[in-house]
Design a protein around this motif. Structure first.
Motif, mmCIF file in Angstrom:
data_model
loop_
_atom_site.group_PDB
_atom_site.id
_atom_site.type_symbol
_atom_site.label_atom_id
_atom_site.label_comp_id
_atom_site.label_asym_id
_atom_site.label_seq_id
_atom_site.Cartn_x
_atom_site.Cartn_y
_atom_site.Cartn_z
ATOM 1 N N CYS A 130 0.828 -1.206 0.000
ATOM 2 C CA CYS A 130 0.000 0.000 0.000
ATOM 3 C C CYS A 130 0.864 1.258 0.000
ATOM 4 O O CYS A 130 0.584 2.220 -0.725
ATOM 5 N N ARG A 134 0.855 4.471 -2.537
ATOM 6 C CA ARG A 134 0.313 5.733 -2.043
ATOM 7 C C ARG A 134 1.338 6.583 -1.308
ATOM 8 O O ARG A 134 1.063 7.702 -0.924
ATOM 9 N N TRP A 139 -0.730 3.593 8.644
ATOM 10 C CA TRP A 139 -1.934 2.921 8.175
ATOM 11 C C TRP A 139 -2.804 2.459 9.350
ATOM 12 O O TRP A 139 -2.309 1.868 10.313
ATOM 13 N N ASP A 168 -8.556 3.282 1.799
ATOM 14 C CA ASP A 168 -7.606 3.421 0.705
ATOM 15 C C ASP A 168 -7.443 2.114 -0.071
ATOM 16 O O ASP A 168 -7.465 2.112 -1.306
ATOM 17 N N ASP A 210 -7.647 -1.015 -4.997
ATOM 18 C CA ASP A 210 -7.623 0.416 -4.721
ATOM 19 C C ASP A 210 -9.083 0.830 -4.568
ATOM 20 O O ASP A 210 -9.833 0.857 -5.543
ATOM 21 N N ARG A 238 -6.387 2.388 5.761
ATOM 22 C CA ARG A 238 -6.853 3.771 5.624
ATOM 23 C C ARG A 238 -5.816 4.693 6.248
ATOM 24 O O ARG A 238 -5.379 4.470 7.382
#
Length: 260
Positions: A130, A134, A139, A168, A210, A238
């Motif tokens: 992730c 991003r 997280w 996310d 995603d 997230r």
């Protein structure tokens, strides 16, 4: 109706697939390699699905879903995730028209499951994926164990229909399926007309999404024998906060009376 062959992703192209297509689908062996463990280590997690608690929040009146839920924080620096105090799961109606706006307090995931080496290895490895897409984040991770059964006939993995989760990234891992048909996975472009459908049959097949790019659902399951069920592990990442913590005060989190 036959289901198309799963569109598996080259494990070296997972981050690229998430950026370009909004999803990546990995074979069990590639999931184990990503986590740095063996399939037997992932299998050691599976007994926990035999001890899930009934989901008493289903608004369709069904009794086909059992689940547990726990939350973690991954700052990317510590060797292990930090387990957050036990809390309710909350989603806005915008993302879950059926169960959104409810504080749903489920039984926590058993310590014996979380203590398995594969648990931390898997979640940390996926958190790194992730971050590769991003950028490095703190997280906020929610973990959901689901068992959908066919004891009453039809079981619905996603009674809310095709949806986004309001996070996310989402990972859906098949833990096992027994004496059922159905349970087809469907992905739709959130801002387009494309889509994919396939069925995950092998334990530890993983779909990584995603959440802003695609909408997803799983079709109902029907029994083909006794004790039909489908077990999944759903993980969400997230950035910034758990869902509800950054909403209006009336939508804030609810902690369990006695956090572990």
């Amino acid at each position: 109706m036959t289901t198309p062959a799963p569109p598996f992703t080259d494990p070296a192209q997972v981050a690229h697939a998430l950026r370009s297509a909004g999803y990546a689908l990995l074979r069990p062996s590639d999931v184990a390699a990503l986590a740095g463990c063996g399939l037997e280590d992932l299998d050691a997690l599976a007994p926990g699905w035999d001890r899930l608690a009934l989901d008493n929040y289903l608004k369709d009146g069904g009794h086909y879903r059992r689940r547990r839920h726990s939350c973690f924080i991954d700052d990317g620096a510590q060797p292990a995730l930090t387990q957050a105090p036990h809390r309710a799961h909350w989603q806005p109606v915008q993302y879950n028209a059926l169960h959104g706006g409810m504080h749903r307090l489920f039984e926590p995931i058993e310590p014996a499951t979380i203590a398995q080496p594969a648990w931390n290895a898997l979640l940390r490895a996926l958190g790194q994926v992730c971050s590769s897409v991003r950028g490095k984040q703190r997280w906020y991770v929610e973990a959901h164990q689901f068992r959908i059964d066919t004891l009453g006939g039809i079981g619905r993995p996603t009674p809310e229909g095709a949806h986004r989760d309001g996070v996310d990234f989402v990972a859906v891992l098949l833990v096992g399926r027994s004496n059922i048909k159905g349970g087809e996975t469907r992905i739709f472009e959130a801002a387009g007309h494309g889509g994919k459908r396939f069925t995950m049959f092998e334990p530890w097949t993983m779909l990584l999404l995603d959440d802003a790019a695609v909408i997803h659902e799983s079709t109902p399951i029907q029994p083909t024998g006794e004790n039909g069920h489908r077990d999944t592990l759903v993980l969400t990442w997230r950035a910034g906060a758990f869902q509800g913590d950054d909403e209006d005060a009336t939508s804030g989190p609810m902690l369990a009376p006695n956090p572990p």
